[in-house]
Design a protein around this motif. Structure first.
Motif, PDB file in Angstrom:
ATOM      1  N   LEU A 151       1.015  -1.322  -0.094  1.00  0.00           N
ATOM      2  CA  LEU A 151      -0.022   0.062  -0.007  1.00  0.00           C
ATOM      3  C   LEU A 151       0.745   1.160  -0.174  1.00  0.00           C
ATOM      4  O   LEU A 151       1.944   1.365   0.711  1.00  0.00           O
ATOM      5  N   LYS A 152       0.548   2.076  -0.834  1.00  0.00           N
ATOM      6  CA  LYS A 152       1.290   3.435  -0.938  1.00  0.00           C
ATOM      7  C   LYS A 152       0.208   4.687  -1.044  1.00  0.00           C
ATOM      8  O   LYS A 152      -0.802   4.533  -1.448  1.00  0.00           O
ATOM      9  N   VAL A 153       1.038   5.808  -0.722  1.00  0.00           N
ATOM     10  CA  VAL A 153       0.156   7.155  -1.245  1.00  0.00           C
ATOM     11  C   VAL A 153       0.378   7.721  -2.247  1.00  0.00           C
ATOM     12  O   VAL A 153       1.561   7.984  -2.787  1.00  0.00           O
ATOM     13  N   GLU A 154      -0.501   7.703  -3.451  1.00  0.00           N
ATOM     14  CA  GLU A 154      -0.179   8.013  -4.776  1.00  0.00           C
ATOM     15  C   GLU A 154      -1.089   9.540  -4.619  1.00  0.00           C
ATOM     16  O   GLU A 154      -2.147   9.904  -4.342  1.00  0.00           O
ATOM     17  N   ALA A 155      -0.480  10.431  -5.466  1.00  0.00           N
ATOM     18  CA  ALA A 155      -1.109  11.684  -5.570  1.00  0.00           C
ATOM     19  C   ALA A 155      -2.161  11.748  -6.493  1.00  0.00           C
ATOM     20  O   ALA A 155      -2.342  11.126  -7.406  1.00  0.00           O
ATOM     21  N   ASN A 156      -3.085  12.545  -5.983  1.00  0.00           N
ATOM     22  CA  ASN A 156      -4.331  12.709  -6.680  1.00  0.00           C
ATOM     23  C   ASN A 156      -4.141  13.922  -7.490  1.00  0.00           C
ATOM     24  O   ASN A 156      -4.066  15.095  -6.992  1.00  0.00           O
ATOM     25  N   GLU A 157      -3.893  13.639  -9.096  1.00  0.00           N
ATOM     26  CA  GLU A 157      -4.021  14.905  -9.774  1.00  0.00           C
ATOM     27  C   GLU A 157      -4.909  15.963  -9.638  1.00  0.00           C
ATOM     28  O   GLU A 157      -4.767  17.104  -9.828  1.00  0.00           O
ATOM     29  N   GLU A 158      -5.999  15.555  -9.474  1.00  0.00           N
ATOM     30  CA  GLU A 158      -7.402  16.217  -9.591  1.00  0.00           C
ATOM     31  C   GLU A 158      -7.367  17.295  -8.285  1.00  0.00           C
ATOM     32  O   GLU A 158      -7.804  18.379  -8.451  1.00  0.00           O
ATOM     33  N   TRP A 159      -6.842  16.524  -7.194  1.00  0.00           N
ATOM     34  CA  TRP A 159      -6.640  17.466  -6.214  1.00  0.00           C
ATOM     35  C   TRP A 159      -5.517  18.512  -5.999  1.00  0.00           C
ATOM     36  O   TRP A 159      -5.214  19.250  -5.117  1.00  0.00           O
ATOM     37  N   LYS A 160      -4.402  18.273  -7.005  1.00  0.00           N
ATOM     38  CA  LYS A 160      -3.245  19.149  -6.897  1.00  0.00           C
ATOM     39  C   LYS A 160      -2.548  18.640  -5.866  1.00  0.00           C
ATOM     40  O   LYS A 160      -1.673  19.581  -5.347  1.00  0.00           O
ATOM     41  N   GLU A 161      -2.438  17.326  -5.542  1.00  0.00           N
ATOM     42  CA  GLU A 161      -1.953  17.190  -4.049  1.00  0.00           C
ATOM     43  C   GLU A 161      -0.442  16.943  -4.485  1.00  0.00           C
ATOM     44  O   GLU A 161      -0.133  16.627  -5.280  1.00  0.00           O
ATOM     45  N   LEU A 162       0.396  17.130  -3.170  1.00  0.00           N
ATOM     46  CA  LEU A 162       1.790  17.000  -3.186  1.00  0.00           C
ATOM     47  C   LEU A 162       2.154  15.943  -2.219  1.00  0.00           C
ATOM     48  O   LEU A 162       1.254  15.635  -1.147  1.00  0.00           O
ATOM     49  N   ILE A 163       3.055  15.084  -2.447  1.00  0.00           N
ATOM     50  CA  ILE A 163       3.502  13.914  -1.640  1.00  0.00           C
ATOM     51  C   ILE A 163       4.816  14.240  -1.167  1.00  0.00           C
ATOM     52  O   ILE A 163       5.659  14.611  -1.713  1.00  0.00           O
ATOM     53  N   PHE A 164       4.911  14.308   0.283  1.00  0.00           N
ATOM     54  CA  PHE A 164       6.046  14.782   1.131  1.00  0.00           C
ATOM     55  C   PHE A 164       6.631  13.540   1.480  1.00  0.00           C
ATOM     56  O   PHE A 164       5.823  12.687   2.172  1.00  0.00           O
ATOM     57  N   VAL A 165       7.907  13.328   1.305  1.00  0.00           N
ATOM     58  CA  VAL A 165       8.745  12.222   1.854  1.00  0.00           C
ATOM     59  C   VAL A 165       9.623  12.542   2.997  1.00  0.00           C
ATOM     60  O   VAL A 165      10.375  13.608   3.025  1.00  0.00           O
ATOM     61  N   ALA A 166       9.382  12.114   4.287  1.00  0.00           N
ATOM     62  CA  ALA A 166      10.100  12.538   5.381  1.00  0.00           C
ATOM     63  C   ALA A 166      10.645  11.536   6.319  1.00  0.00           C
ATOM     64  O   ALA A 166      10.499  10.407   6.018  1.00  0.00           O
ATOM     65  N   ALA A 167      11.610  11.740   7.032  1.00  0.00           N
ATOM     66  CA  ALA A 167      12.482  10.735   7.726  1.00  0.00           C
ATOM     67  C   ALA A 167      11.529  10.185   8.847  1.00  0.00           C
ATOM     68  O   ALA A 167      10.795  11.036   9.295  1.00  0.00           O
ATOM     69  N   GLU A 168      11.721   9.296   9.562  1.00  0.00           N
ATOM     70  CA  GLU A 168      11.305   8.699  10.555  1.00  0.00           C
ATOM     71  C   GLU A 168      11.384   9.535  12.014  1.00  0.00           C
ATOM     72  O   GLU A 168      12.356  10.118  12.122  1.00  0.00           O
ATOM     73  N   GLY A 169      10.340   9.810  12.607  1.00  0.00           N
ATOM     74  CA  GLY A 169      10.270  10.627  13.610  1.00  0.00           C
ATOM     75  C   GLY A 169       9.727  12.275  13.267  1.00  0.00           C
ATOM     76  O   GLY A 169       9.679  12.693  14.194  1.00  0.00           O
ATOM     77  N   THR A 170       9.759  12.448  11.923  1.00  0.00           N
ATOM     78  CA  THR A 170       9.009  13.681  11.558  1.00  0.00           C
ATOM     79  C   THR A 170       7.595  13.450  11.945  1.00  0.00           C
ATOM     80  O   THR A 170       7.155  12.338  11.978  1.00  0.00           O
ATOM     81  N   LYS A 171       6.964  14.815  11.921  1.00  0.00           N
ATOM     82  CA  LYS A 171       5.406  14.722  12.384  1.00  0.00           C
ATOM     83  C   LYS A 171       4.779  15.411  11.154  1.00  0.00           C
ATOM     84  O   LYS A 171       5.367  16.323  10.661  1.00  0.00           O
ATOM     85  N   VAL A 172       3.659  14.866  10.919  1.00  0.00           N
ATOM     86  CA  VAL A 172       2.795  15.650   9.852  1.00  0.00           C
ATOM     87  C   VAL A 172       1.805  16.802  10.628  1.00  0.00           C
ATOM     88  O   VAL A 172       1.308  16.283  11.694  1.00  0.00           O
ATOM     89  N   VAL A 173       1.782  17.776  10.402  1.00  0.00           N
ATOM     90  CA  VAL A 173       1.265  18.775  11.130  1.00  0.00           C
ATOM     91  C   VAL A 173       0.079  19.719  10.519  1.00  0.00           C
ATOM     92  O   VAL A 173       0.478  19.798   9.337  1.00  0.00           O
ATOM     93  N   ALA A 174      -0.678  20.437  11.479  1.00  0.00           N
ATOM     94  CA  ALA A 174      -1.621  21.218  10.700  1.00  0.00           C
ATOM     95  C   ALA A 174      -0.803  22.438  10.253  1.00  0.00           C
ATOM     96  O   ALA A 174      -0.154  23.199  10.811  1.00  0.00           O
TER      97      ALA A 174
END
Length: 256
Positions: A151-174
């Protein structure tokens, strides 16, 4: 010799003459009693006229005095009113200036509040790279992942979505304050958190990890939504403005 005891009546003669040679003298005899009566009547008339004149003049003077007093009082009142009007005008001007300053401050506060709720922040707590989907190496990796049913996160082009790749220990924040509108976590699917910022902006964060916020909660800018681990290093990020998607790169403020 006999004495006439009767009193002699004294009479007065009025002679009327004219400058004309042909004119004759006319004489009028007025008795003393009649003259006394006429004189008395004239005297009474003069006295009455004098009294009437005195009363009339007294009333006139009194009316004039009252009118003058009223004029002075009116003038004083007008001067007082003019001073009060000037004072009130100054107070009104001061109040208008104060109100104008308060309105400006309120507009500035509203503008600052709205500006603060625009999602301009970076969606990761640390360094991250934007995943490029058009490289040959990535295509090869995708084929390998498909073979392994990964399973992977694929960018949705219709949403103009960006995929960020971060190192372990990083947080996804608001990226801005708001309300958590929706949270989904399902086995075998990509989890997501949707935040409504209340000004037409809605942000979506997709990750393979478990969300650490609850639906309906209020969040501030920078609050953690996912923890990046070994198996969920990729995060999808998209922005909507009034139901239209915008490019996150046009919104994110990168600080050196």
């Amino acid at each position: 010799m006999s004495t006439d005891l009767r009193k002699r009546k004294i009479t007065y003669t009025i002679i009327l003459t004219s400058d004309s040679p042909a004119a004759h003298h006319r004489r009028m005899h007025i008795k003393t009693g009649a003259l006394a009566v006429v004189s008395f009547v004239v005297f009474v008339a003069v006295i009455c006229y004098a009294v009437y004149t005195t009363i009339t003049m007294g009333g006139y003077i009194e009316r004039n005095a009252k009118q003058l007093e009223q004029l002075v009082q009116t003038k004083t009142e007008n001067e007082t009113l003019a001073a009060e009007k000037e004072s009130l005008a100054g107070k009104v001007s001061s109040l208008e200036e104060t109100l104008s300053r308060k309105e400006e401050q309120e507009h500035e506060l509203v503008a600052a509040h709205e500006e603060n709720y625009i999602p301009k922040g970076f969606p990761m707590s640390g360094a991250a790279q934007i995943k490029e989907e058009d490289t040959a190496a990535q295509d090869a990796q995708d084929e390998a992942d498909e073979d392994e049913n990964t399973l992977k996160v694929e960018a949705n082009e219709e949403w103009k979505e960006l995929i960020f790749v971060a190192a372990e220990g990083t947080k996804v924040v608001a990226t801005a304050p708001g309300t958590v509108k929706e949270v989904r976590e399902a086995e075998g699917e990509v989890s997501y958190v949707i935040i409504d910022h209340g000004n037409g902006y809605v942000t979506t964060y997709r990750n393979l990890g478990s969300p650490i916020v609850e639906e309906g909660s209020q969040v501030v800018k920078g609050v953690a939504l996912f923890l990046v681990g070994e198996d969920n290093t990729e995060t999808g990020y998209s922005i909507r403005k009034d139901d239209s998607y915008v490019d996150p790169l046009d919104m994110i403020e990168i600080k050196g």
